[in-house]
Design a protein around this motif. Sequence first.
Motif, mmCIF file in Angstrom:
data_model
loop_
_atom_site.group_PDB
_atom_site.id
_atom_site.type_symbol
_atom_site.label_atom_id
_atom_site.label_comp_id
_atom_site.label_asym_id
_atom_site.label_seq_id
_atom_site.Cartn_x
_atom_site.Cartn_y
_atom_site.Cartn_z
ATOM 1 N N LEU A 147 -9.068 -8.448 -15.864
ATOM 2 C CA LEU A 147 -8.117 -7.802 -14.902
ATOM 3 C C LEU A 147 -7.273 -8.649 -13.876
ATOM 4 N N TYR A 148 -6.323 -8.068 -13.338
ATOM 5 C CA TYR A 148 -5.572 -8.707 -12.374
ATOM 6 C C TYR A 148 -6.293 -9.077 -11.193
ATOM 7 N N ILE A 149 -7.357 -8.150 -10.846
ATOM 8 C CA ILE A 149 -8.150 -8.523 -9.615
ATOM 9 C C ILE A 149 -9.232 -9.784 -9.905
ATOM 10 N N ASP A 150 -9.322 -9.882 -10.891
ATOM 11 C CA ASP A 150 -10.154 -11.173 -11.403
ATOM 12 C C ASP A 150 -9.291 -12.350 -11.044
ATOM 13 N N ARG A 151 -8.031 -12.465 -10.767
ATOM 14 C CA ARG A 151 -7.232 -13.478 -10.634
ATOM 15 C C ARG A 151 -6.762 -13.670 -9.108
ATOM 16 N N LEU A 152 -7.226 -12.709 -8.161
ATOM 17 C CA LEU A 152 -6.934 -12.549 -6.837
ATOM 18 C C LEU A 152 -7.519 -13.849 -5.932
ATOM 19 N N ALA A 153 -6.712 -14.230 -5.275
ATOM 20 C CA ALA A 153 -7.371 -15.517 -4.124
ATOM 21 C C ALA A 153 -7.873 -14.621 -2.931
ATOM 22 N N HIS A 154 -8.625 -15.361 -2.098
ATOM 23 C CA HIS A 154 -8.983 -14.849 -0.936
ATOM 24 C C HIS A 154 -7.870 -14.685 0.187
ATOM 25 N N PRO A 155 -7.757 -13.786 0.850
ATOM 26 C CA PRO A 155 -8.516 -12.626 1.151
ATOM 27 C C PRO A 155 -8.467 -11.423 0.195
ATOM 28 N N HIS A 156 -7.522 -11.432 -0.703
ATOM 29 C CA HIS A 156 -7.078 -9.949 -1.601
ATOM 30 C C HIS A 156 -8.204 -9.795 -2.450
ATOM 31 N N GLY A 157 -9.060 -11.030 -2.853
ATOM 32 C CA GLY A 157 -10.215 -10.755 -3.844
ATOM 33 C C GLY A 157 -11.339 -10.090 -3.324
ATOM 34 N N LYS A 158 -11.463 -10.302 -2.136
ATOM 35 C CA LYS A 158 -12.674 -9.886 -1.225
ATOM 36 C C LYS A 158 -12.196 -8.379 -1.019
ATOM 37 N N ALA A 159 -11.060 -8.259 -0.678
ATOM 38 C CA ALA A 159 -10.590 -6.529 -0.230
ATOM 39 C C ALA A 159 -10.689 -5.856 -1.596
ATOM 40 N N ALA A 160 -10.283 -6.247 -2.826
ATOM 41 C CA ALA A 160 -10.680 -5.590 -4.144
ATOM 42 C C ALA A 160 -11.831 -5.248 -4.280
ATOM 43 N N GLN A 161 -12.610 -6.236 -4.067
ATOM 44 C CA GLN A 161 -14.049 -5.948 -4.644
ATOM 45 C C GLN A 161 -14.727 -5.095 -3.593
ATOM 46 N N LYS A 162 -14.332 -5.132 -2.155
ATOM 47 C CA LYS A 162 -14.620 -4.009 -1.191
ATOM 48 C C LYS A 162 -14.206 -2.488 -1.675
ATOM 49 N N ALA A 163 -12.915 -2.512 -2.193
ATOM 50 C CA ALA A 163 -12.372 -1.293 -2.576
ATOM 51 C C ALA A 163 -13.085 -0.853 -3.920
ATOM 52 N N ILE A 164 -13.760 -1.681 -4.970
ATOM 53 C CA ILE A 164 -14.345 -1.119 -5.905
ATOM 54 C C ILE A 164 -15.989 -0.592 -5.497
ATOM 55 N N ARG A 165 -16.572 -1.235 -4.608
ATOM 56 C CA ARG A 165 -17.618 -0.902 -4.115
ATOM 57 C C ARG A 165 -17.598 0.448 -3.479
ATOM 58 N N LYS A 166 -16.572 0.512 -2.715
ATOM 59 C CA LYS A 166 -16.256 1.898 -1.957
ATOM 60 C C LYS A 166 -16.122 3.092 -2.879
ATOM 61 N N GLN A 167 -15.551 2.905 -4.047
ATOM 62 C CA GLN A 167 -14.854 3.747 -5.039
ATOM 63 C C GLN A 167 -16.309 4.032 -6.023
ATOM 64 N N GLY A 168 -17.362 3.241 -5.944
ATOM 65 C CA GLY A 168 -18.392 3.240 -6.756
ATOM 66 C C GLY A 168 -18.058 2.750 -8.421
ATOM 67 N N TRP A 169 -17.048 1.965 -8.536
ATOM 68 C CA TRP A 169 -16.881 1.381 -9.894
ATOM 69 C C TRP A 169 -17.669 0.317 -9.924
ATOM 70 N N GLY A 170 -17.267 -0.507 -10.969
ATOM 71 C CA GLY A 170 -18.190 -1.822 -11.357
ATOM 72 C C GLY A 170 -19.169 -1.746 -12.310
ATOM 73 N N SER A 171 -19.218 -0.638 -12.962
ATOM 74 C CA SER A 171 -20.209 -0.258 -13.801
ATOM 75 C C SER A 171 -19.698 0.327 -14.826
ATOM 76 N N PRO A 172 -20.433 0.074 -16.191
ATOM 77 C CA PRO A 172 -20.165 0.633 -17.625
ATOM 78 C C PRO A 172 -19.881 2.285 -17.309
ATOM 79 N N GLY A 173 -19.108 2.613 -18.320
ATOM 80 C CA GLY A 173 -18.990 4.174 -18.468
ATOM 81 C C GLY A 173 -17.869 4.954 -17.663
ATOM 82 N N ARG A 174 -17.351 4.347 -16.561
ATOM 83 C CA ARG A 174 -16.415 5.018 -15.599
ATOM 84 C C ARG A 174 -15.004 5.096 -16.312
#
Length: 188
Positions: free
Chosen positions: A150-177
């Motif tokens: 995914l494009y977020i896998d290619r993001l450099a700091h600090p954008h990669g960190k912000a993407a991971q924070k957004a993913i956690r906030k949304q409750g994503w990052g696990s199968p079946g969503r």
Amino acid sequence: MAVLPIRITGDTALHTPARPVERIDDEVRQLVSDLYDTMREAPGVGLAAPQVGVPLRLFVYEWADEDGQLFRGTAINPTLLISPPPVGEPDEDVDAEGCLSVPGERFPLLRSERALLRATDIGGNDVEIEAEGWLARIFQHEYDHLDGLLYIDRLAHPHGKAAQKAIRKQGWGSPGRSWMPGVDRLEG
């Protein structure tokens, strides 16, 4: 019209390399039609089969440039050659990229300015497309999906960190969503 649910980051279908399409049959033609319907309903400018849970190396795209020229096609078993990517920091506006599998989020990512796409189209014809600018970005983005990126896998700091924070906030990052274009309301 058949709109399919789009998988959200964390689903294994998005993080696994897709397998080649062995033959273009009615099932593949129906998948391509459904991908177009889903992409338009989302709305998006490209959609890869893994994004709807089908582990095949194909994607569709449809985008009009600022002059109104329409670029639309299907890439089956593509290869992609790209120019050297630029160096430096991505521009937060010009290089902002989004993804239907990370809905509602956009982060800047440097991509190569030029790309050469070689693929088979839905009619079984070999195609070769030289792309620049946004079309080259679309090809690189969709091609990455076929390799389980995914494009977020290619993001450099600090954008990669912000993407991971957004993913956690949304409750994503696990199968079946997943989310259903035209039905689910997405924030972002």
